[in-house]
Design an enzyme around this catalytic site. Sequence first.
Site, mmCIF file in Angstrom:
data_model
loop_
_atom_site.group_PDB
_atom_site.id
_atom_site.type_symbol
_atom_site.label_atom_id
_atom_site.label_comp_id
_atom_site.label_asym_id
_atom_site.label_seq_id
_atom_site.Cartn_x
_atom_site.Cartn_y
_atom_site.Cartn_z
ATOM 1 N N LYS A 114 32.515 34.322 41.347
ATOM 2 C CA LYS A 114 31.993 34.193 42.715
ATOM 3 C C LYS A 114 30.586 34.758 42.833
ATOM 4 O O LYS A 114 29.725 34.184 43.502
ATOM 5 C CB LYS A 114 32.916 34.908 43.713
ATOM 6 C CG LYS A 114 34.211 34.151 43.978
ATOM 7 C CD LYS A 114 34.959 34.776 45.147
ATOM 8 C CE LYS A 114 36.258 34.025 45.419
ATOM 9 N NZ LYS A 114 37.063 34.688 46.451
ATOM 10 N N LYS A 197 40.843 20.707 41.998
ATOM 11 C CA LYS A 197 41.805 21.001 43.061
ATOM 12 C C LYS A 197 41.153 20.798 44.429
ATOM 13 O O LYS A 197 39.936 20.914 44.574
ATOM 14 C CB LYS A 197 42.384 22.409 42.919
ATOM 15 C CG LYS A 197 41.450 23.537 43.220
ATOM 16 C CD LYS A 197 42.241 24.846 43.370
ATOM 17 C CE LYS A 197 41.466 25.780 44.279
ATOM 18 N NZ LYS A 197 42.237 26.879 44.802
ATOM 19 N N LYS A 200 38.359 23.932 50.124
ATOM 20 C CA LYS A 200 37.477 23.816 51.292
ATOM 21 C C LYS A 200 36.016 23.987 50.892
ATOM 22 O O LYS A 200 35.138 23.421 51.508
ATOM 23 C CB LYS A 200 37.864 24.821 52.371
ATOM 24 C CG LYS A 200 37.737 26.254 51.941
ATOM 25 C CD LYS A 200 38.034 27.204 53.081
ATOM 26 C CE LYS A 200 38.145 28.620 52.578
ATOM 27 N NZ LYS A 200 39.481 29.016 52.154
HETATM 28 P P1 ADP Z 1 40.314 27.390 48.855
HETATM 29 O O1 ADP Z 1 40.641 27.315 47.377
HETATM 30 O O2 ADP Z 1 40.258 26.057 49.517
HETATM 31 O O3 ADP Z 1 39.120 28.272 49.112
HETATM 32 P P2 ADP Z 1 41.932 29.661 49.478
HETATM 33 O O4 ADP Z 1 41.393 30.285 48.248
HETATM 34 O O5 ADP Z 1 41.605 30.281 50.797
HETATM 35 O O6 ADP Z 1 41.557 28.115 49.523
HETATM 36 O O7 ADP Z 1 43.497 29.571 49.305
HETATM 37 C C1 ADP Z 1 44.457 30.045 50.193
HETATM 38 C C2 ADP Z 1 45.816 29.772 49.590
HETATM 39 O O8 ADP Z 1 46.014 28.374 49.381
HETATM 40 C C3 ADP Z 1 46.000 30.426 48.213
HETATM 41 O O9 ADP Z 1 47.319 30.927 48.124
HETATM 42 C C4 ADP Z 1 45.797 29.285 47.248
HETATM 43 O O10 ADP Z 1 46.519 29.463 46.035
HETATM 44 C C5 ADP Z 1 46.323 28.085 48.025
HETATM 45 N N1 ADP Z 1 45.602 26.869 47.645
HETATM 46 C C6 ADP Z 1 44.297 26.622 47.859
HETATM 47 N N2 ADP Z 1 43.948 25.404 47.396
HETATM 48 C C7 ADP Z 1 45.072 24.863 46.858
HETATM 49 C C8 ADP Z 1 45.374 23.615 46.229
HETATM 50 N N3 ADP Z 1 44.450 22.681 46.065
HETATM 51 N N4 ADP Z 1 46.631 23.398 45.801
HETATM 52 C C9 ADP Z 1 47.597 24.339 45.972
HETATM 53 N N5 ADP Z 1 47.390 25.527 46.565
HETATM 54 C C10 ADP Z 1 46.141 25.804 47.012
HETATM 55 NA NA NA Z 2 41.091 29.901 45.993
#
Ligand code: ADP
Ligand code: NA
Length: 330
Positions: A114, A197, A200
């Site tokens: 990050k 994956k 956002k």
């Molecule tokens: P992002 O990856 O979009 O920034 P976050 O890191 O805030 O999302 O993830 C919040 C939760 O959602 C975590 O527990 C993460 O493992 C799950 N998560 C995020 N993206 C995915 C995905 N594409 N498939 C499955 N779980 C996900």
């Molecule tokens: Na994440």
Amino acid sequence: KDRPRVLSGIQPTSGSFHLGNYLGAVRQWVDLQEANDAFYMVVDLHAITVEQDPATLRENTRISAAQLLGAGLDPERCTLFVQSHVPEHAQLGWVMNCLTGFGEAARMTQFKDKSAKQGNDRTSVGLFTYPILQIADILLYQADAVPVGEDQRQHLELTRDLAERFNTRYAPTFTVPKPYILKETAKILDLQDPTAKMSKSASSAKGLVNLLDDPKVSAKKFKSAVTDTGTVVSYDEEGKAGVSNLLRIHSALSGQSVEQLVAHFEGKMYGALKTELAELFTDWVTPFQKRTQGFLEDPAELDRVLALGAGKAREVASETLASVYDRIGF
Ligand code: ADP
Ligand code: NA
């Protein structure tokens, strides 16, 4: 404790959750609230590790909580709260900072990734120590298990090390938590780029399904999802990543197994899968949005639910912090 205690958090960094957040995390939280003593929080303290606009943060915290309720978290069955409402997180976080080696913290690979993206001058010390605040989040509640994605495994190892370190240096105080790694099959891919994956921050607008968007917009995204040039609907994560992703989403929303779905789509083409999935998603998301909207349109009720959660959380957190302070010599 009569049931295992679990704890998990989600950041309020975007207003709407996306489908990956829901299928990969939130939906499993809903299942876990039945057999466990579950604590779930919107981690607004973690959100400020990167710059946030105050009004947006406040709004997104409420929208996140409303979506968790809309998804089926029941404040009678679990403890749902906002992290900043429980000051013990920051207080235990400081203690944990002082117990963590600098080199140990510097080995956290997620920080390296990050901060490399942000550059040194824009990276806050808070982002560096965020895994240590996370340790406090978990240990405050004496959690037995922490439902997390694979990307959090290293942080959970550090949590276990720190719990053991404190227990050895002072006196047995913390439960040493086990990871509960959420099902890898729940990984949802970008609809336009099924090698990545759904995320956002990284997905294109068309590749990302936001739960609070107009369902018509999301239906269109399913219908124009990237697949391969074949025609036979079958499950093959490498050869047919896009189709396999759609089958996983369908399976998660319909409750049918992938095998049943492959049989169901025999002799039909990709378009049939996409159309059915668009309908299935719309049928699920419409009542979800209605429930979420209900909480957003009744701020007093949302406040009541979050105050109830913060009260229940503080009962546990303050007891843990009191024994920590006592053992340290405060
Ligand atoms: P992002 O990856 O979009 O920034 P976050 O890191 O805030 O999302 O993830 C919040 C939760 O959602 C975590 O527990 C993460 O493992 C799950 N998560 C995020 N993206 C995915 C995905 N594409 N498939 C499955 N779980 C996900
Ligand atoms: Na994440």
